[in-house]
Design a protein around this motif. Structure first.
Motif, mmCIF file in Angstrom:
data_model
loop_
_atom_site.group_PDB
_atom_site.id
_atom_site.type_symbol
_atom_site.label_atom_id
_atom_site.label_comp_id
_atom_site.label_asym_id
_atom_site.label_seq_id
_atom_site.Cartn_x
_atom_site.Cartn_y
_atom_site.Cartn_z
ATOM 1 N N VAL A 138 28.368 9.366 -14.532
ATOM 2 C CA VAL A 138 27.015 9.671 -14.434
ATOM 3 C C VAL A 138 26.336 9.856 -15.855
ATOM 4 C CG1 VAL A 138 25.349 11.366 -13.585
ATOM 5 C CG2 VAL A 138 27.137 10.580 -12.151
ATOM 6 N N ALA A 139 27.241 10.463 -16.742
ATOM 7 C CA ALA A 139 26.818 10.775 -18.088
ATOM 8 C C ALA A 139 26.318 9.546 -18.706
ATOM 9 C CB ALA A 139 27.500 11.557 -18.725
ATOM 10 N N CYS A 140 26.656 8.361 -18.509
ATOM 11 C CA CYS A 140 26.583 7.174 -19.097
ATOM 12 C C CYS A 140 25.112 6.453 -18.467
ATOM 13 C CB CYS A 140 27.807 6.124 -18.980
ATOM 14 S SG CYS A 140 29.177 6.705 -19.759
ATOM 15 N N ASP A 141 24.275 6.226 -19.413
ATOM 16 C CA ASP A 141 22.932 5.457 -19.146
ATOM 17 C C ASP A 141 23.378 3.919 -19.298
ATOM 18 O OD1 ASP A 141 20.500 4.431 -18.918
ATOM 19 O OD2 ASP A 141 19.543 5.864 -20.291
ATOM 20 N N LEU A 142 23.271 3.282 -18.203
ATOM 21 C CA LEU A 142 23.688 1.905 -18.112
ATOM 22 C C LEU A 142 22.570 1.000 -18.877
ATOM 23 C CD1 LEU A 142 25.372 1.144 -14.848
ATOM 24 C CD2 LEU A 142 26.550 1.707 -17.015
ATOM 25 N N GLU A 143 21.392 1.663 -19.175
ATOM 26 C CA GLU A 143 20.233 1.110 -19.738
ATOM 27 C C GLU A 143 20.383 0.861 -21.306
ATOM 28 O OE1 GLU A 143 17.765 -0.797 -18.003
ATOM 29 O OE2 GLU A 143 18.860 -0.001 -16.312
ATOM 30 N N VAL A 144 21.161 2.006 -21.682
ATOM 31 C CA VAL A 144 21.551 1.964 -23.321
ATOM 32 C C VAL A 144 22.666 1.003 -23.620
ATOM 33 C CG1 VAL A 144 22.078 3.458 -25.331
ATOM 34 C CG2 VAL A 144 20.491 4.123 -23.370
ATOM 35 N N ALA A 145 22.713 0.193 -24.485
ATOM 36 C CA ALA A 145 23.942 -0.595 -24.819
ATOM 37 C C ALA A 145 25.277 0.218 -25.114
ATOM 38 C CB ALA A 145 23.512 -1.578 -25.797
ATOM 39 N N SER A 146 25.121 0.877 -25.979
ATOM 40 C CA SER A 146 26.538 1.850 -26.250
ATOM 41 C C SER A 146 27.089 2.584 -25.237
ATOM 42 C CB SER A 146 26.294 2.584 -27.517
ATOM 43 O OG SER A 146 25.142 3.428 -27.245
ATOM 44 N N GLU A 147 26.296 3.086 -24.400
ATOM 45 C CA GLU A 147 26.728 3.869 -23.178
ATOM 46 C C GLU A 147 27.111 3.366 -22.072
ATOM 47 O OE1 GLU A 147 24.326 7.257 -22.145
ATOM 48 O OE2 GLU A 147 23.539 7.694 -24.063
ATOM 49 N N ALA A 148 26.584 1.841 -21.877
ATOM 50 C CA ALA A 148 26.814 0.826 -20.875
ATOM 51 C C ALA A 148 28.384 0.368 -21.477
ATOM 52 C CB ALA A 148 25.894 -0.312 -20.897
ATOM 53 N N ARG A 149 28.660 0.157 -22.613
ATOM 54 C CA ARG A 149 29.906 -0.301 -23.324
ATOM 55 C C ARG A 149 30.952 0.943 -22.804
ATOM 56 N NH1 ARG A 149 30.517 0.143 -28.400
ATOM 57 N NH2 ARG A 149 30.001 2.375 -28.297
ATOM 58 N N ASP A 150 30.477 2.118 -23.078
ATOM 59 C CA ASP A 150 31.270 3.349 -22.867
ATOM 60 C C ASP A 150 31.918 3.389 -21.379
ATOM 61 O OD1 ASP A 150 31.380 3.896 -25.547
ATOM 62 O OD2 ASP A 150 29.904 5.729 -25.437
#
Length: 310
Positions: A138-150
């Protein structure tokens, strides 16, 4: 008058022994063992430390120096790390003997000196609860590239029960989006197909939307401007990405292998140890059972429901 041709036998060097050992390994195993040998070369007490494994004359080092190195490893490394490093040294010595750089007696003494290390360390986390994993996703924003990668990394290590080096070694060409299977290269250069759930593959697709579909490393760096650079990363980078995930979710310290242990534990809880063994790529169910972090908890629950003396 007869001309004679003198056949000169090729003289092998330490580089040949190192290549003989390292070259057949998988890319990730080769990088790990080469790094381990270079680390040991820097603390080798004879005649002086070397900057890396290729500069260290392993075949010229006396047995007494290997004895000191063995003691240093035991004092400074965990048993698992020391044994992995010890295996690398023993292999180099074995190839030195095969190439004639060491006589059999000296090689045998060195191998005997580099004996196995005993002991183990308890995991820093007893168990990673499903609710904690949900927090990390939930803490990863899939709209942000680096967080989608994480999030993609978490999906591979958790839903796929992958080792850290297996996850970072995956390429786009290793993914079958139709069957939701990923081709993974594990220990000993052994490959296996890992089945992902629909939810996990959805996260992978979200990252691919940022990354693009060109061949190359699946998990790759993203710079501050959101530009993706298609290249493989090392193990410390994977650690850093996982660390950022659990810190973002406000959780306690964990390492990439905790995700693999949590996955194996959940499969054992909902299925059986043989299913978990197949998913994790273990050769023996005994190895898989060692990853079960809730066995004691389930045993207490079972014992609490049985009246042995009633």
């Amino acid at each position: 008058m007869h001309s004679t041709r003198q056949n000169s036998k090729k003289q092998h060097g330490i580089e040949d022994a190192l290549r003989g050992y390292l070259n057949p390994l998988s890319r990730t195993s080769r990088a790990r063992q080469e790094s381990a040998l270079s680390r040991l070369a820097k603390v080798m007490p004879f005649p002086h430390t070397a900057p890396d494994c290729w500069s260290c004359q392993w075949h010229l080092i006396p047995v007494t120096a290997y004895s000191v190195l063995h003691r240093t490893m035991g004092e400074n490394y965990t048993a698992n790390t020391a044994n992995a490093d010890r295996a690398a040294v023993r292999k180099v010595i074995e190839f030195c003997r095969k190439l004639g750089l060491l006589d059999a007696e000296t090689a045998g003494l060195i191998v005997e000196t580099m004996s196995a290390f005993r002991g183990s360390r308890a995991p820093r986390r007893q168990y990673l609860e499903p609710e904690e994993m949900a927090q990390m996703f939930v803490a990863c924003d899939l709209e942000v590239a680096s967080e989608a990668r994480d999030a993609c990394l978490l999906a591979l290590l958790y839903a796929g029960a992958m080792r850290g080096h297996e996850g970072r070694g995956i390429g786009m060409e290793d993914i079958n989006f139709t069957t939701r299977c990923v081709l993974v290269t594990g220990k000993g250069n052994k490959q296996r197909w890992v089945q992902l759930t629909e939810g996990a593959m959805g996260i992978v697709r979200a990252w691919v939307g940022h990354r693009g579909t060109q061949d190359g490393a699946l998990l790759c760096p993203v710079d501050r401007w959101g530009t993706v650079h298609i290249r493989h990363v090392n193990g410390s980078t994977v650690w850093r990405w996982v660390q950022r995930c659990y810190q973002r979710a406000g959780l306690e310290h964990m390492c990439p292998h905790d995700l693999r242990a949590a996955s194996i534990t959940r499969i054992i809880e909902h299925g059986d140890v043989h299913q978990a063994q197949l998913h994790a790529g273990h050769c023996s169910p005994a190895t898989t059972q060692a990853y079960d972090r809730t066995a004691d908890r389930r045993l207490r629950s079972t014992l609490g429901s049985i009246d042995f003396v009633g």
